[in-house]
Write an enzyme that holds these catalytic residues in place. Structure first.
Site, PDB file in Angstrom:
ATOM      1  N   ALA A  72     -18.852  -5.441 -35.708  1.00 24.25           N
ATOM      2  CA  ALA A  72     -17.565  -6.011 -35.479  1.00 24.25           C
ATOM      3  C   ALA A  72     -17.094  -5.543 -33.979  1.00 24.25           C
ATOM      4  CB  ALA A  72     -16.627  -5.200 -36.372  1.00 24.25           C
ATOM      5  N   GLY A 117     -22.781  -4.206 -38.715  1.00 17.60           N
ATOM      6  CA  GLY A 117     -22.607  -5.515 -39.195  1.00 17.60           C
ATOM      7  C   GLY A 117     -23.647  -6.739 -38.658  1.00 17.60           C
ATOM      8  N   GLU A 120     -26.828  -5.992 -40.939  1.00 17.86           N
ATOM      9  CA  GLU A 120     -26.445  -6.690 -42.210  1.00 17.86           C
ATOM     10  C   GLU A 120     -26.221  -8.077 -42.181  1.00 17.86           C
ATOM     11  OE1 GLU A 120     -23.005  -3.788 -44.521  1.00 17.86           O
ATOM     12  OE2 GLU A 120     -22.532  -3.914 -42.482  1.00 17.86           O
ATOM     13  N   GLU A 140     -23.103   3.685 -39.535  1.00 21.51           N
ATOM     14  CA  GLU A 140     -21.536   3.759 -40.080  1.00 21.51           C
ATOM     15  C   GLU A 140     -21.201   5.049 -40.475  1.00 21.51           C
ATOM     16  OE1 GLU A 140     -22.296  -0.613 -40.363  1.00 21.51           O
ATOM     17  OE2 GLU A 140     -23.447   1.123 -40.800  1.00 21.51           O
TER      18      GLU A 140
END
Length: 266
Positions: A72, A117, A120, A140
């Site tokens: 992000a 992310g 991911e 994270e």
């Protein structure tokens, strides 16, 4: 060429195979971090491609050689209200779902950092290739979070559970070669040959029957989420879909006539 234009991504067809579409994350000034605009555009792109009869494989990569995607865009998130954060996260969830549910194979060509992310997103793809210098990780836990768009679930389905937990618990990064050794990465290339090598892989996939590709993706994805008996039922359903298709007959005729098949996708 595809006519749709975007601000944060680029779409183009492979120069010698219109069945292969390349989506490029195009925010190199921000390490290709995903902001709200990029998320919305990725969702729109996969939605449009889903209805493109020519598409057989999508290659997802990014601009430059430094970063695939670092997750992000934290600058955009700075000062966001909880409501706006949740709304943005809904878009992020939809991005990875769009990739997982895309009817044809999606290959991530990781040409730099794939963190948070960003990793991911690549985990949501069917296959991953990487440049030699690429690094991957889910950091994270170091930030008081856990992955929120599939990381903990997808990583533990791809890697041995102990390796996945070590990566998640420590937040450490791994190299492309380590990823290949563990089965996270299918092939490692130099930075200069990553896209070419990935497109060659895509071509080996795209030449096969489109119904077979769709059915295989669906059968494998659904089957690995359930018990063996149910998975076998998914496979048999997909098998008969292909067995009763025009393309199965075309495949037999082409084999016997020693020519390339002309698939119709039905």
């Amino acid at each position: 060429m595809l006519v749709q234009t975007y601000e944060t991504i680029r779409l183009e067809r492979a120069s010698h195979n219109e069945g292969i579409v390349i989506i490029t994350l195009d925010r190199p000034e921000a390490m290709n971090a995903m902001n709200t605009k990029m998320a919305i555009e990725l969702i729109e792109a996969f939605q449009e491609l889903k209805y493109d009869d020519k598409v057989r494989v999508v290659v997802l990569t990014s601009s430059g050689t430094k970063s695939f995607c670092v997750g992000a865009d934290l600058k955009e998130r700075n000062g966001m209200s909880k409501k706006d954060w949740k709304k943005q996260h809904d878009y992020f969830e939809e991005v990875t779902e769009s990739i997982r549910e895309f009817p044809f194979p999606v290959i991530a060509a990781i040409n730099g950092y794939a963190l948070g992310g960003g990793l991911e997103i690549s985990l949501s793809c069917d296959i991953r290739t990487a440049a030699e210098h690429a690094e991957m990780g889910l950091p994270e836990a170091k930030l008081g979070l856990i992955p929120g768009i599939g990381g903990s679930q997808l990583l533990s389905r791809i890697l041995p559970i102990g390796i996945a937990k070590e990566m998640l618990y420590t937040g450490k990064r791994i190299s492309a070669e380590e990823g290949k050794q563990w089965g996270l990465i299918n092939a490692v290339f130099t930075a200069e040959t990553l896209l070419e090598g990935t497109i060659n892989l895509a071509e080996n996939i795209a030449k096969n029957a489109p119904l077979s590709l769709q059915s295989l993706k669906k059968a494998v994805n659904k089957g690995t989420e359930t018990d063996l008996a149910t998975g076998l039922a998914f496979e048999l359903e997909a098998y008969y879909r292909c067995a009763n298709s025009e393309d199965r007959l075309e495949g037999i005729y082409a084999f016997n006539e020693k020519r390339k098949p002309e698939w119709k996708g039905k």
